[in-house]
Design a protein around this motif. Structure first.
Motif, short mmCIF file in Angstrom:
data_model
loop_
_atom_site.label_atom_id
_atom_site.label_comp_id
_atom_site.label_asym_id
_atom_site.label_seq_id
_atom_site.Cartn_x
_atom_site.Cartn_y
_atom_site.Cartn_z
N ARG A 130 11.32 1.68 -0.76
CA ARG A 130 10.04 2.13 -1.30
C ARG A 130 10.10 2.08 -2.82
NH1 ARG A 130 6.48 5.72 1.30
NH2 ARG A 130 5.06 6.76 -0.12
N LYS A 131 9.13 1.39 -3.43
CA LYS A 131 9.05 1.31 -4.89
C LYS A 131 7.72 1.91 -5.32
CE LYS A 131 9.22 -1.86 -8.80
NZ LYS A 131 9.42 -3.24 -9.25
N LEU A 132 7.77 2.91 -6.20
CA LEU A 132 6.57 3.57 -6.71
C LEU A 132 6.28 3.10 -8.12
CD1 LEU A 132 7.29 7.19 -5.45
CD2 LEU A 132 6.01 5.37 -4.29
N ILE A 133 5.00 2.82 -8.39
CA ILE A 133 4.56 2.36 -9.71
C ILE A 133 3.65 3.43 -10.30
CG2 ILE A 133 3.33 0.56 -10.97
CD1 ILE A 133 5.92 -0.38 -9.46
N SER A 134 3.90 3.82 -11.52
CA SER A 134 3.06 4.79 -12.22
C SER A 134 2.29 4.11 -13.33
CB SER A 134 3.94 5.89 -12.83
OG SER A 134 3.16 6.74 -13.64
N SER A 135 1.05 4.53 -13.52
CA SER A 135 0.28 4.01 -14.65
C SER A 135 0.29 5.01 -15.80
CB SER A 135 -1.16 3.74 -14.23
OG SER A 135 -1.82 4.96 -13.91
N ARG B 121 0.22 5.02 -8.76
CA ARG B 121 -0.77 3.96 -8.96
C ARG B 121 -0.63 2.92 -7.86
NH1 ARG B 121 -4.73 4.08 -9.48
NH2 ARG B 121 -4.47 5.49 -11.20
N ALA B 122 0.63 2.60 -7.53
CA ALA B 122 0.88 1.64 -6.46
C ALA B 122 2.16 2.02 -5.74
CB ALA B 122 0.99 0.23 -7.02
N ALA C 44 -5.25 -2.20 -12.18
CA ALA C 44 -4.74 -2.50 -10.84
C ALA C 44 -3.84 -3.74 -10.86
CB ALA C 44 -5.89 -2.69 -9.86
N VAL C 45 -4.24 -4.77 -11.59
CA VAL C 45 -3.44 -6.00 -11.67
C VAL C 45 -2.11 -5.73 -12.38
CG1 VAL C 45 -3.34 -8.32 -12.68
CG2 VAL C 45 -5.37 -7.58 -11.42
N ALA C 46 -2.12 -4.89 -13.39
CA ALA C 46 -0.87 -4.54 -14.07
C ALA C 46 0.09 -3.86 -13.09
CB ALA C 46 -1.15 -3.64 -15.28
N ALA C 47 -0.44 -2.97 -12.25
CA ALA C 47 0.39 -2.30 -11.24
C ALA C 47 0.89 -3.30 -10.21
CB ALA C 47 -0.40 -1.18 -10.57
N LEU C 48 0.02 -4.21 -9.80
CA LEU C 48 0.39 -5.26 -8.85
C LEU C 48 1.58 -6.05 -9.38
CD1 LEU C 48 -0.34 -7.10 -6.33
CD2 LEU C 48 -1.70 -8.43 -7.97
N LYS C 49 1.48 -6.47 -10.63
CA LYS C 49 2.55 -7.28 -11.24
C LYS C 49 3.84 -6.47 -11.39
CE LYS C 49 -0.47 -10.59 -13.46
NZ LYS C 49 -1.02 -11.10 -14.74
N ILE D 198 -11.58 1.25 -7.90
CA ILE D 198 -11.17 0.05 -7.15
C ILE D 198 -9.82 0.29 -6.49
CG2 ILE D 198 -10.45 -2.37 -7.37
CD1 ILE D 198 -12.51 -2.59 -9.64
N GLU D 199 -9.71 -0.13 -5.23
CA GLU D 199 -8.43 -0.17 -4.52
C GLU D 199 -8.08 -1.62 -4.25
OE1 GLU D 199 -8.73 3.92 -1.86
OE2 GLU D 199 -9.06 1.98 -0.89
N MET D 200 -6.80 -1.89 -4.10
CA MET D 200 -6.35 -3.26 -3.88
C MET D 200 -5.13 -3.24 -2.96
SD MET D 200 -5.40 -5.90 -7.00
CE MET D 200 -6.91 -5.54 -7.88
N ASP D 201 -5.06 -4.19 -2.04
CA ASP D 201 -3.90 -4.36 -1.17
C ASP D 201 -3.39 -5.79 -1.31
OD1 ASP D 201 -4.06 -1.76 0.07
OD2 ASP D 201 -5.79 -2.50 1.16
N ALA D 202 -2.07 -5.92 -1.27
CA ALA D 202 -1.46 -7.26 -1.40
C ALA D 202 -0.29 -7.37 -0.44
CB ALA D 202 -0.98 -7.48 -2.84
N VAL D 203 0.01 -8.60 -0.08
CA VAL D 203 1.19 -8.90 0.73
C VAL D 203 1.96 -9.99 0.00
CG1 VAL D 203 2.06 -9.76 2.93
CG2 VAL D 203 0.04 -8.28 2.88
N VAL D 204 3.22 -9.68 -0.33
CA VAL D 204 4.08 -10.59 -1.06
C VAL D 204 5.06 -11.21 -0.08
CG1 VAL D 204 5.79 -10.76 -2.92
CG2 VAL D 204 3.89 -9.12 -3.10
N SER D 205 5.20 -12.51 -0.16
CA SER D 205 6.15 -13.21 0.70
C SER D 205 7.55 -12.75 0.36
CB SER D 205 6.02 -14.73 0.51
OG SER D 205 7.06 -15.37 1.18
N GLU D 206 8.34 -12.45 1.36
CA GLU D 206 9.72 -11.98 1.14
C GLU D 206 10.69 -13.13 0.94
OE1 GLU D 206 10.99 -8.86 0.92
OE2 GLU D 206 9.01 -7.98 1.06
#
Length: 128
Positions: free
Chosen positions: A2-7, A19-20, A57-62, A119-127
């Motif tokens: 589990r990785k937590l991202i804070s803004s 944030r994410a 949101a994009v900054a958190a995604l990255k 805004i909410e955002m969901d992503a799936v990253v290829s492993e």
């Protein structure tokens, strides 16, 4: 893992959220409000607030290891659905080629009455 991202939002600790959050290849980005330097930005401007929410949101995604093409869903919450086109323009500038699933919904309000959008955002990253 589990990785937590804070803004750094002043609301993260009292509410108890990140944030994410990334687990495996899934990234979930929390409802993102138009907060800049600890206060509401672009008061009265749906387009400006939407762009800022997307930027946050994009900054958190990255930071979570994702990229724009990994986004599979966005949720745009507005206090006035009649202003959806302003939010859609900002969303389209970022996602016109990626075209994730997207929902626009009207809500009664947010924590701060000056917020016009979240805004909410969901992503799936290829492993691989």
């Amino acid at each position: 893992m589990r990785k937590l991202i804070s803004s750094g939002s002043y609301l993260e600790n009292p509410i108890g959220f990140s944030r994410a959050c990334r687990i495996g290849g899934q990234i979930a980005i929390s409802g993102t409000a138009p907060i800049s330097e600890g206060k509401t930005a672009f008061i009265g401007d749906v387009y400006g607030q939407t762009k800022l929410c997307l930027d946050i949101a994009v900054a958190a995604l990255k930071e979570a290891g994702g990229h724009l093409p990994d986004v599979i869903r966005t949720r745009i919450m507005l206090v006035d659905i009649k202003r959806w086109e302003d939010a859609a323009r900002a969303h389209g500038e970022l996602f016109s080629d990626i075209r994730p699933a997207c929902t626009f919904v009207e809500v009664k309000g947010f924590i701060d009455f000056n917020w016009l959008v979240e805004i909410e955002m969901d992503a799936v990253v290829s492993e691989s």
